[in-house]
Structure formats: structure tokens, C-alpha cells
Design a protein around this motif. Structure first.
Motif, PDB file in Angstrom:
ATOM      1  N   ALA A   1      -2.255   2.732  -0.318  1.00 49.51           N
ATOM      2  CA  ALA A   1      -3.696   2.926  -0.458  1.00 49.51           C
ATOM      3  C   ALA A   1      -4.314   1.862  -1.358  1.00 49.51           C
ATOM      4  N   PHE A   2      -3.670   1.589  -2.497  1.00 52.65           N
ATOM      5  CA  PHE A   2      -4.215   0.571  -3.403  1.00 52.65           C
ATOM      6  C   PHE A   2      -4.103  -0.825  -2.805  1.00 52.65           C
ATOM      7  N   SER A   3      -3.025  -1.068  -2.077  1.00 55.36           N
ATOM      8  CA  SER A   3      -2.869  -2.366  -1.432  1.00 55.36           C
ATOM      9  C   SER A   3      -3.933  -2.572  -0.358  1.00 55.36           C
ATOM     10  N   MET A   4      -4.175  -1.534   0.431  1.00 53.31           N
ATOM     11  CA  MET A   4      -5.203  -1.625   1.469  1.00 53.31           C
ATOM     12  C   MET A   4      -6.575  -1.867   0.849  1.00 53.31           C
ATOM     13  N   ALA A   5      -6.867  -1.123  -0.236  1.00 52.04           N
ATOM     14  CA  ALA A   5      -8.172  -1.254  -0.880  1.00 52.04           C
ATOM     15  C   ALA A   5      -8.356  -2.649  -1.459  1.00 52.04           C
ATOM     16  N   ALA A   6      -7.323  -3.144  -2.139  1.00 55.34           N
ATOM     17  CA  ALA A   6      -7.424  -4.475  -2.750  1.00 55.34           C
ATOM     18  C   ALA A   6      -7.568  -5.558  -1.679  1.00 55.34           C
ATOM     19  N   GLY A   7      -6.759  -5.458  -0.636  1.00 50.72           N
ATOM     20  CA  GLY A   7      -6.838  -6.450   0.431  1.00 50.72           C
ATOM     21  C   GLY A   7      -8.176  -6.429   1.143  1.00 50.72           C
ATOM     22  N   GLU A   8      -8.702  -5.222   1.398  1.00 54.67           N
ATOM     23  CA  GLU A   8      -9.985  -5.106   2.080  1.00 54.67           C
ATOM     24  C   GLU A   8     -11.113  -5.644   1.207  1.00 54.67           C
ATOM     25  N   TYR A   9     -11.040  -5.345  -0.105  1.00 47.69           N
ATOM     26  CA  TYR A   9     -12.088  -5.817  -1.009  1.00 47.69           C
ATOM     27  C   TYR A   9     -12.121  -7.349  -1.044  1.00 47.69           C
ATOM     28  N   ILE A  10     -10.953  -7.955  -1.213  1.00 44.60           N
ATOM     29  CA  ILE A  10     -10.890  -9.417  -1.300  1.00 44.60           C
ATOM     30  C   ILE A  10     -11.321 -10.050   0.014  1.00 44.60           C
TER      31      ILE A  10
ATOM     32  N   ALA B   1     -16.092  -1.088   1.676  1.00 37.66           N
ATOM     33  CA  ALA B   1     -14.932  -1.347   2.536  1.00 37.66           C
ATOM     34  C   ALA B   1     -13.642  -0.951   1.838  1.00 37.66           C
ATOM     35  N   ALA B   2     -13.531  -1.287   0.552  1.00 36.96           N
ATOM     36  CA  ALA B   2     -12.326  -0.951  -0.203  1.00 36.96           C
ATOM     37  C   ALA B   2     -12.180   0.557  -0.362  1.00 36.96           C
ATOM     38  N   GLY B   3     -13.283   1.231  -0.695  1.00 40.82           N
ATOM     39  CA  GLY B   3     -13.227   2.676  -0.887  1.00 40.82           C
ATOM     40  C   GLY B   3     -12.878   3.420   0.389  1.00 40.82           C
ATOM     41  N   SER B   4     -13.482   3.020   1.515  1.00 40.66           N
ATOM     42  CA  SER B   4     -13.187   3.693   2.775  1.00 40.66           C
ATOM     43  C   SER B   4     -11.748   3.435   3.215  1.00 40.66           C
ATOM     44  N   SER B   5     -11.246   2.223   2.977  1.00 37.26           N
ATOM     45  CA  SER B   5      -9.856   1.917   3.327  1.00 37.26           C
ATOM     46  C   SER B   5      -8.889   2.743   2.489  1.00 37.26           C
ATOM     47  N   PHE B   6      -9.191   2.861   1.196  1.00 37.07           N
ATOM     48  CA  PHE B   6      -8.343   3.649   0.296  1.00 37.07           C
ATOM     49  C   PHE B   6      -8.278   5.102   0.751  1.00 37.07           C
TER      50      PHE B   6
END
Length: 239
Positions: free
Chosen positions: A67-76, A157-162
């Protein structure tokens, strides 16, 4: 009323579905990603003959890490894309200020390329170019495919991905949290989640719901089965 008007059919209005998927597509696919990856992780650890606590720990760790990896990747990713778009929008803004006539001709050329006659294209471009903000919006939409002020939010985007990943990843963990000692309860919950998510995605396409559900179930089961076999091989070999 003429005979032609009397026999004319009433105008039919219709709506198209959102072919980009809107919010549903990324949300469902994020949940499926979390479900497949975390269930495969749990299956691999369980295949290595690990006890219930180890499998549960692996599932929770996989949930958090994914979840954190997805959020970080999506945010960047989204932030970088937005920054690039903003930079190009600023280039277009400067061009409009420095070379308004050339930009107006360029816009007219865009309309001509779409089949508008030269005189009409030139007049439309002239009228649109009277308002700098409107001109900028039209140019960026035509040339860059974006609209100033309507760029995607990296935080959203990061929040929804998380959240979507975490929801999917939690499903195969739930049976272990409730005291399950074997992989079968988690497999049943994961299978139901995979079929439901696949059926939901099929709902926004022309595919039958059962086809989408079975397809997603098949791919998810294959991923988990292969990972289970790898875990069993490593566990029995003592590595």
C-alpha cells in the motif's frame, strides 16, 4: 408544418459510458492488485509450511509494504507528470504573449486539419484568441492534451491507490485475523474477491459479468498457485 417535418422522427438523445473508466477502473484494479499480490505472498509463505503467526505477519507486512509503495509510486508519477505539463503550459503561455499572430495562425491550422474551411478556421481562431485565458486553454488542449487548472492531484492519486490496494490486500488476511490455521479459508475469500472484482470491471465493458469474474479468478489462482509451489519447494529443501 411540411410533410417532411411531419414525418421526421424526434431527436434521439443518448449518453455514452465513460470509456476512460473514471474512478472505478483505477479503484477496482488497485484492489485487485492488492488482492492478487498479497494472497500470492500468503500462499507462498504457507506453502513453505510456515505456522499461522508467520503467515499472518507476512500478510500484514505485504499489505503495508504494498500500500505504501503504491501510494509513493503513484504520488511521484502523477506529480512528475503534472510538473511536466505545467512547464509546457508555461512555454505555451509565453509563446502566446510573444508571438500572438503566429499562435493564432497555428490554431487556425489545427482547425483546417480537421476539415474546417480556411476562412471559418481563421475566424474561429481569431475569436478564441481575443481572450488570453481561453486561447491558452485551447492551445494546451489541442497541442498537449491537458487543460490548465485541471491537472490530476498527486495527493488524491496516492490516497486512492493506498486505500484501494489496502482493501484488496486485507481480504486474504482476514481469515487469519479471525483465527484460521490453514490457507483454505483465505483462498475461498480471495477467490470470491477476485471473481467479484472481475465481474465488476466487466460491468463497464461489453463482456458478460461471468466472463470477467472467471478470467480474473483464473489469473489470480495461477499467480497464487505458482507462488505456493515456489514456497513449498523452498520450504521442503530447507533453504
Amino acid at each position: 408544418m411540411t410533410s417532411g417535418e411531419a414525418g421526421a422522427k424526434p431527436e434521439q438523445h443518448h449518453r455514452h459510458r465513460d470509456v476512460t473508466g473514471g474512478w472505478l477502473r483505477p479503484a477496482v484494479f488497485g484492489a485487485m492488485d492488492g488482492l492478487v499480490s498479497n494472497f500470492a505472498l500468503i500462499a507462498g509463505v504457507a506453502g513453505g509450511q510456515a505456522n499461522q503467526n508467520v503467515v499472518l505477519l507476512a500478510g500484514l507486512a505485504g499489505l503495508a509494504a504494498g500500500a505504501f509503495s503504491m501510494a509513493a509510486g503513484e504520488y511521484i508519477s502523477v506529480a512528475s507528470q503534472s510538473e511536466l505539463a505545467e512547464a509546457e503550459i508555461e512555454v505555451e503561455r509565453l509563446e502566446l504573449a510573444r508571438h500572438p499572430v503566429a499562435e493564432e495562425r497555428e490554431l487556425a491550422g489545427v482547425f483546417e486539419a480537421r476539415g474546417v474551411d480556411p476562412e471559418t478556421a481563421a475566424e474561429v481562431a481569431r475569436q478564441l484568441s481575443r481572450d488570453p485565458d481561453e486561447a491558452l486553454e485551447v492551445h494546451t488542449r489541442e497541442e498537449l492534451g491537458v487543460t490548465p487548472g485541471d491537472l490530476p492531484s498527486p495527493t488524491l492519486a496516492a490516497g486512492s491507490s493506498f486505500l484501494s490496494f489496502a482493501v484488496g490486500a486485507m481480504l486474504p488476511v482476514l481469515p487469519y485475523l479471525l483465527g484460521a490455521a490453514t490457507l483454505w479459508p483465505a483462498a475461498i475469500v480471495a477467490a470470491a474477491g477476485l471473481f467479484g472484482a472481475g465481474a465488476l470491471v466487466a460491468g463497464i465493458t461489453t463482456r458478460p459479468w461471468w466472463f470477467g469474474g472467471l478470467r480474473q479468478l483464473l489469473f489470480g489462482a495461477a499467480a497464487a498457485g505458482i507462488t505456493y509451489a515456489v514456497g513449498a519447494l523452498i520450504g521442503t529443501s530447507g533453504i
